[in-house]
Design a protein around this motif. Structure first.
Motif, PDB file in Angstrom:
ATOM      1  N   LYS A  51       0.784  -1.320   0.003  1.00  0.00           N
ATOM      2  CA  LYS A  51      -0.064   0.087   0.022  1.00  0.00           C
ATOM      3  C   LYS A  51       0.855   1.260   0.011  1.00  0.00           C
ATOM      4  N   GLU A  52       1.826   1.136   0.811  1.00  0.00           N
ATOM      5  CA  GLU A  52       2.829   2.465   0.670  1.00  0.00           C
ATOM      6  C   GLU A  52       3.381   2.799  -0.615  1.00  0.00           C
ATOM      7  N   LEU A  57       4.922   6.024  -4.393  1.00  0.00           N
ATOM      8  CA  LEU A  57       6.043   5.680  -5.650  1.00  0.00           C
ATOM      9  C   LEU A  57       5.287   6.543  -6.771  1.00  0.00           C
ATOM     10  N   PRO A  58       4.192   6.683  -7.087  1.00  0.00           N
ATOM     11  CA  PRO A  58       3.703   7.748  -8.213  1.00  0.00           C
ATOM     12  C   PRO A  58       4.065   9.166  -7.971  1.00  0.00           C
ATOM     13  N   LYS A  59       4.128   9.311  -6.689  1.00  0.00           N
ATOM     14  CA  LYS A  59       4.373  10.919  -6.311  1.00  0.00           C
ATOM     15  C   LYS A  59       5.803  11.191  -6.343  1.00  0.00           C
ATOM     16  N   LEU A  60       6.497  10.411  -6.453  1.00  0.00           N
ATOM     17  CA  LEU A  60       8.018  10.629  -6.974  1.00  0.00           C
ATOM     18  C   LEU A  60       8.470  11.239  -8.382  1.00  0.00           C
ATOM     19  N   GLU A  61       7.536  10.965  -9.158  1.00  0.00           N
ATOM     20  CA  GLU A  61       7.513  11.279 -10.497  1.00  0.00           C
ATOM     21  C   GLU A  61       8.805  10.842 -11.044  1.00  0.00           C
ATOM     22  N   LEU A  62       9.200   9.756 -10.849  1.00  0.00           N
ATOM     23  CA  LEU A  62      10.525   9.285 -11.333  1.00  0.00           C
ATOM     24  C   LEU A  62      10.749   9.195 -12.867  1.00  0.00           C
ATOM     25  N   ARG A  63      12.020   9.383 -13.341  1.00  0.00           N
ATOM     26  CA  ARG A  63      12.309   9.514 -14.720  1.00  0.00           C
ATOM     27  C   ARG A  63      13.682   8.832 -14.760  1.00  0.00           C
ATOM     28  N   ALA A  79      14.723   0.663  -2.198  1.00  0.00           N
ATOM     29  CA  ALA A  79      15.463   0.215  -3.547  1.00  0.00           C
ATOM     30  C   ALA A  79      14.718  -1.012  -4.111  1.00  0.00           C
ATOM     31  N   ASP A  80      13.988  -1.780  -3.353  1.00  0.00           N
ATOM     32  CA  ASP A  80      13.169  -2.965  -4.009  1.00  0.00           C
ATOM     33  C   ASP A  80      12.091  -2.309  -4.780  1.00  0.00           C
ATOM     34  N   ALA A  81      11.614  -1.353  -4.015  1.00  0.00           N
ATOM     35  CA  ALA A  81      10.205  -0.608  -4.670  1.00  0.00           C
ATOM     36  C   ALA A  81      10.365  -0.046  -6.014  1.00  0.00           C
ATOM     37  N   VAL A 137      14.134  12.558  -2.702  1.00  0.00           N
ATOM     38  CA  VAL A 137      14.481  12.500  -1.366  1.00  0.00           C
ATOM     39  C   VAL A 137      13.274  11.699  -0.744  1.00  0.00           C
ATOM     40  N   LEU A 138      13.762  10.677   0.418  1.00  0.00           N
ATOM     41  CA  LEU A 138      12.898   9.651   0.817  1.00  0.00           C
ATOM     42  C   LEU A 138      13.442  10.051   2.156  1.00  0.00           C
ATOM     43  N   PHE A 139      12.380  10.346   3.112  1.00  0.00           N
ATOM     44  CA  PHE A 139      12.521  10.041   4.639  1.00  0.00           C
ATOM     45  C   PHE A 139      11.343   9.177   4.928  1.00  0.00           C
ATOM     46  N   ILE A 140      11.412   7.742   5.126  1.00  0.00           N
ATOM     47  CA  ILE A 140      10.303   6.720   5.279  1.00  0.00           C
ATOM     48  C   ILE A 140      10.687   6.303   6.752  1.00  0.00           C
TER      49      ILE A 140
END
Length: 246
Positions: A51-52, A57-63, A79-81, A137-140
């Motif tokens: 769920k997380e 993930l879509p909110k990171l807008e990865l390219r 890193a897995d995600a 940047v991720l702070f999880i």
């Protein structure tokens, strides 16, 4: 010890020992429980992780040109995600035992890097490895293990290692009604003492205003992460912020 409302600090030596013990409980059958806990409920760990990732993930807008800095990365769960093509992922954690696990789990990935270091020394940690210019940047679940002044220092240093255009995603368990601090509180679920600070949403925003918003970031989105079926705490709930700077 459970402290409500008051501002209290936690001892990092206690936290370090806790995560060293957690690393020893690593299992291939339920790897994410090392930092998500719920050792006896592997299905809940799986559902929460899914769920997380689904939400955030879509909110990171990865390219393809994205460079991700994951602070307090643990064993590299995110890193897995990140399965899409990106330029680089760099995970940093102060627990060497967790980083050892992360490196073993990512031996075949040439654009995944894992470094040992404290978040309050993130500039020096990255500089030693000649790394800079991150744009994601991720702070999880990271800020709960930092005292207030060290959150400010961590975020200030983080801004300085990022590009102008950056997305920061922060996911934290927050105190629903008031701040809650656990200091060496014995947990039956974990089988050992645990320390953490659950700040309210407003407390976190106040910190962000000084360290991030005054540096050009805006809160683009915020909300609770899980529906009721994935929450099993009465005083805290998982919450996320997405901050952007253009």
């Amino acid at each position: 010890m459970r402290i409500k409302g008051e501002k209290q600090s936690i001892n990092y030596e206690d936290t370090g020992l806790f995560f060293k013990h957690r690393a020893k409980r690593y299992s291939e059958d339920n790897p994410y429980s090392v930092t998500m806990y719920q050792d006896d409920h592997p299905e809940l760990v799986k559902r929460r992780n899914e769920k997380e990732v689904e939400v955030l993930l879509p909110k990171l807008e990865l390219r393809p040109d994205s460079k991700v800095l994951d602070i307090a990365c643990g064993i590299g769960r995110w890193a897995d995600a990140i399965e899409c093509n990106i330029k680089e992922y760099c995970g940093v954690d102060f627990c060497e035992d967790l980083i050892d696990l992360a490196r073993k789990r990512n031996m075949d990935m040439d654009n995944r890097f894992f470094l040992v270091g404290r978040s309050t020394e993130i500039e020096d940690v990255l500089r030693r490895e000649r790394k800079e210019n991150y744009n994601r940047v991720l702070f999880i679940g990271a800020l709960m293990y930092l005292n207030d002044e060290d959150i400010m220092e961590t975020l200030s240093q983080t801004v300085r290692v990022c590009e102008q255009s950056t997305i920061i995603c922060i996911r934290e368990p927050i105190g629903i009604e008031e701040r809650l601090t656990l200091k060496k509180q014995f947990s039956d679920e974990l089988g050992e003492e645990y320390s953490a600070i659950y700040r309210t949403r407003d407390e976190l925003v106040e910190i962000f205003e000084t360290a991030l918003i005054n540096k050009g970031f805006v809160i683009d989105e915020e909300n609770y992460l899980f529906e009721d079926g994935l929450n099993n705490r009465k005083e805290t709930r998982q919450y996320y912020f997405v901050l952007k700077r253009q």
